[in-house]
Design a protein around this motif. Structure first.
Motif, short mmCIF file in Angstrom:
data_model
loop_
_atom_site.label_atom_id
_atom_site.label_comp_id
_atom_site.label_asym_id
_atom_site.label_seq_id
_atom_site.Cartn_x
_atom_site.Cartn_y
_atom_site.Cartn_z
N LEU A 1 8.94 3.49 -4.72
CA LEU A 1 9.04 4.68 -5.57
C LEU A 1 7.74 5.47 -5.60
CD1 LEU A 1 10.86 2.96 -8.57
CD2 LEU A 1 11.87 4.65 -7.03
N GLY A 2 6.61 4.77 -5.43
CA GLY A 2 5.32 5.46 -5.46
C GLY A 2 5.21 6.46 -4.33
N SER B 1 0.83 -1.20 0.00
CA SER B 1 0.00 0.00 0.00
C SER B 1 0.86 1.25 0.00
CB SER B 1 -0.94 0.02 1.21
OG SER B 1 -1.56 1.30 1.30
N LEU B 2 0.87 1.93 -1.13
CA LEU B 2 1.59 3.20 -1.25
C LEU B 2 1.12 4.19 -0.19
CD1 LEU B 2 1.81 5.08 -4.70
CD2 LEU B 2 1.47 6.25 -2.55
N ILE B 3 -0.18 4.22 0.05
CA ILE B 3 -0.73 5.21 0.99
C ILE B 3 -0.25 4.93 2.42
CG2 ILE B 3 -2.89 6.02 2.05
CD1 ILE B 3 -4.15 5.94 -0.73
N ASP B 4 -0.23 3.66 2.81
CA ASP B 4 0.27 3.33 4.15
C ASP B 4 1.75 3.73 4.29
OD1 ASP B 4 -2.19 2.29 4.70
OD2 ASP B 4 -1.58 0.18 4.61
N ASP C 1 -3.79 1.24 -4.33
CA ASP C 1 -4.78 2.01 -3.58
C ASP C 1 -5.60 2.94 -4.47
OD1 ASP C 1 -3.96 1.08 -1.02
OD2 ASP C 1 -2.27 2.49 -1.06
N LYS D 1 -13.58 16.35 -6.44
CA LYS D 1 -13.03 14.99 -6.51
C LYS D 1 -12.38 14.80 -7.88
CE LYS D 1 -16.16 12.95 -3.19
NZ LYS D 1 -15.10 12.83 -2.18
N GLY D 2 -11.37 13.96 -7.92
CA GLY D 2 -10.65 13.72 -9.16
C GLY D 2 -9.16 13.78 -8.89
N VAL D 3 -8.36 13.50 -9.90
CA VAL D 3 -6.91 13.49 -9.71
C VAL D 3 -6.23 14.26 -10.83
CG1 VAL D 3 -4.87 12.09 -9.29
CG2 VAL D 3 -7.12 11.19 -8.64
N ILE E 1 -10.05 17.74 -17.32
CA ILE E 1 -9.89 16.32 -16.98
C ILE E 1 -10.91 15.54 -17.80
CG2 ILE E 1 -9.95 14.55 -15.19
CD1 ILE E 1 -9.19 16.60 -13.13
N PHE F 1 -10.05 7.55 -6.36
CA PHE F 1 -11.15 8.24 -7.04
C PHE F 1 -11.80 7.30 -8.04
CE2 PHE F 1 -12.58 10.97 -10.68
CZ PHE F 1 -13.65 11.56 -10.02
N ARG G 1 -3.19 15.15 -13.18
CA ARG G 1 -2.14 14.30 -13.74
C ARG G 1 -1.25 15.10 -14.67
NH1 ARG G 1 -2.56 9.53 -10.81
NH2 ARG G 1 -4.70 8.77 -10.84
N THR H 1 -0.80 14.33 -8.54
CA THR H 1 -1.09 13.10 -7.81
C THR H 1 -2.23 13.35 -6.83
OG1 THR H 1 -0.07 11.28 -6.56
CG2 THR H 1 0.44 13.49 -5.81
N PHE H 2 -2.65 12.28 -6.16
CA PHE H 2 -3.53 12.40 -5.01
C PHE H 2 -2.63 12.55 -3.79
CE2 PHE H 2 -5.76 10.44 -1.43
CZ PHE H 2 -6.95 11.16 -1.44
N VAL I 1 -3.41 6.17 -6.87
CA VAL I 1 -2.51 7.30 -6.67
C VAL I 1 -1.69 7.54 -7.93
CG1 VAL I 1 -0.66 8.24 -5.26
CG2 VAL I 1 -2.39 6.79 -4.20
N LYS I 2 -1.26 6.44 -8.56
CA LYS I 2 -0.31 6.56 -9.66
C LYS I 2 -0.94 6.75 -11.04
CE LYS I 2 3.62 6.20 -9.62
NZ LYS I 2 4.56 7.33 -9.50
N ASP J 1 7.39 9.49 -4.69
CA ASP J 1 6.85 10.53 -5.58
C ASP J 1 5.77 11.36 -4.89
OD1 ASP J 1 6.89 11.73 -8.20
OD2 ASP J 1 4.87 10.91 -8.43
N GLU K 1 -9.20 5.61 -10.48
CA GLU K 1 -7.87 6.21 -10.37
C GLU K 1 -7.19 5.76 -9.09
OE1 GLU K 1 -6.96 9.95 -11.78
OE2 GLU K 1 -8.92 10.38 -12.67
#
Lengths: 363, 129
Positions: free
Chosen positions: A220-221, A32-35, B38, A289-291, A338, B41, A293, A312-313, B63-64, A224, B61
């Motif tokens: 790497l995620g 998990s990148l977020i963790d 993860d 909401k949205g990301v 977007i 969105f 890029r 990114t988010f 994160v990446k 970033d 979506e």
């Protein structure tokens, strides 16, 4: 070419999902990148950055050469200190961004990006002709970054005693060399911590000790998302040879004084400065909401005024953030395209988070 | 990797459930959510939209990266999972249950039978690895 760092087996053991990154097999995340991101903001995370290129420069002309090569001025470096700088071409375009460390009289260490390695080495070799110095890449060294509010305390507990003592005395942006350990209090996350260059065997030992001590393995995620929150540029995305430091939010790294230091790219930068810099790198926040890029286009009313260079988010802010390069005269109210929709974005400072805290004034 | 036997699948990693009333429910597979990482969105399709088979009608979506979601068969969108607005991570934690994306009224119920069964989908995933 796909190369493996000395920590490759450690990544597999930790469940790393391996990807190709500039010819290196490295983990994008370990589940998990977020963790991993939160671990660095709240406690400590460890990154394998052995793919980065280390070049040692030694000899009586070292400083003279670096003052020609780099846009920031290494003559301002105090013993044991580090300096962030760009290396420019004659047109002022950014060949790479790097950190130069003072390692002793006539003795410097440069850490440059893996993706630009060959180009950087060739550029340095070409321009060092006629200088009395040696350029020596250090491919045998591994490098580990330990970052987060608990990173210093935990990593010092797993260093040899003499290294731990010296590391404990470092101020931010200082470095020391004790035996085979090079410890710098620098990083790419916006948190306190170390970047440590050391032998392959010692690196594996340190990695295992840190994971044992509860430090999160980070890929790497997370690297970033952390650097973007911290307002730090990524070469090849936020700047490259077609942009100068002045159009990349890096004007602060250009040492204009003394006037007579003729670093490579100076004439082009001075011309750009006197003509007026037409573009700037800004921060953006998406409230919807949205990301955001890389590559998404920005509009001021119906006029196209720029493009996102990194997006990114943000796990810390729980909304999307970005850097964008826009016309210097672009208005305050911008929209991003977007897919089929145009959404309003808020212009901000490029530093979104520092030391675990949001720097956004309103949210 | 979890591939429930009662569902049908697409080459683009959507799963499809035939409901008792002849409508279908669509989501992404356990394999797909694991590959994406993860999710932060989800853009679900407009209700009442009439869509062709294989049309890109939703976006997930991480994160990446952003990834398109395709209509597995032709039909009309009748519902979308509103819970994903606040909790996109449901797609990661429960891809076949709380993480469903949308439901459709198929133009032709027989189209469902053309989709991959669990065994065929499992083979597709294995061949990709």
């Amino acid at each position: 070419m796909t190369a493996r760092t000395p920590l490759y087996e450690c990544h597999l053991e930790a469940g790393g999902k391996i990807v190709d990154f500039s010819g290196w097999q490295l983990p994008i995340h370990y589940g998990s990148l977020i963790d991993e991101h939160h671990a660095v903001r709240q406690s400590a995370g460890v990154f394998d950055v052995s793919h980065m290129t280390i070049v040692d420069i030694a000899g009586p002309d070292s400083l003279k050469f670096l003052r020609l090569l780099l846009a920031n001025d290494p003559a301002t470096l105090k013993p044991g200190c580090a300096l962030y700088t760009c290396m420019l071409n004659q047109q002022g375009g950014v060949i790479d961004d790097l950190i130069v460390y003072w390692c002793g009289p006539d003795n410097y260490r440069l850490i440059v990006n893996a993706a630009t390695r060959e180009n950087d080495l060739q550029w340095m070799a070409e321009h060092s002709a006629g200088f009395d110095l040696t350029l020596a890449e250090q491919p045998q060294l591994a490098m580990i970054a330990v970052q987060g509010p608990d990173a210093i305390a935990i990593s010092r507990a797993h260093m040899p005693a003499e290294v731990a003592t010296a590391a404990g005395e470092l101020q931010r942006f200082q470095a020391c060399q004790i035996g085979d350990w090079f410890v710098a209090r620098t990083g790419y996350t916006g948190e306190d911590g170390y970047e440590i260059a050391l032998g392959a065997k010692e690196a594996v030992g340190l990695w295992r000790d840190l994971l044992q001590a509860g430090v999160a393995a980070c890929g790497l995620g997370a690297r970033d998302t952390l650097r973007l929150e911290a307002g730090m540029n990524l070469y090849g995305h936020d700047m490259d040879e077609s942009e100068t430091p002045l159009t990349s939010g890096l004007g602060w790294t250009v040492a204009w004084q003394p006037d007579d230091r003729q670093f490579i790219g100076r004439d082009a930068l001075e011309a750009q400065r006197s003509d007026g810099v037409a573009k700037e790198l800004i921060g953006l926040v998406l409230e919807d909401k949205g990301v955001l890029r890389e590559g998404q286009v920005l509009f001021d009313a119906d006029r196209e005024v720029g493009v996102i260079t990194s997006g990114t988010f943000s796990p810390t802010l729980q909304k999307s953030i970005a850097f964008a390069r826009v016309e210097a005269g672009a208005g305050a109210a911008l929209q991003v395209q977007i897919r089929t929709r145009r959404l309003p974005v808020t212009r901000t400072s490029r530093v979104f988070v520092r030391n675990g805290k949001s720097l956004l004034s309103s949210s | 990797m979890n591939v429930p036997g009662e569902l049908r699948y697409t080459l683009s990693h959507e799963w499809v459930r035939m409901n008792d009333d002849g409508t279908i429910t669509v989501g992404i597979t356990d394999h797909a959510q694991e590959q994406l990482g993860d999710l932060v969105f989800v853009e679900t399709p407009e209700i009442d939209a009439v869509v062709e088979s294989e049309a890109a009608i939703a976006v997930v979506e991480s994160v990446k990266a952003a990834s398109d979601i395709y209509a597995p068969i032709a039909g009309t969108i009748i519902d979308a999972n509103a819970a994903l607005g606040e909790e996109p991570e449901l797609v990661n934690s429960a891809p076949y249950e709380g993480g469903w994306l949308f439901s459709m009224q198929p133009s032709d119920g027989k189209d469902f039978d053309q989709l991959l069964d669990a065994e065929s989908y499992q083979a597709v995933v294995s061949s990709e690895e």
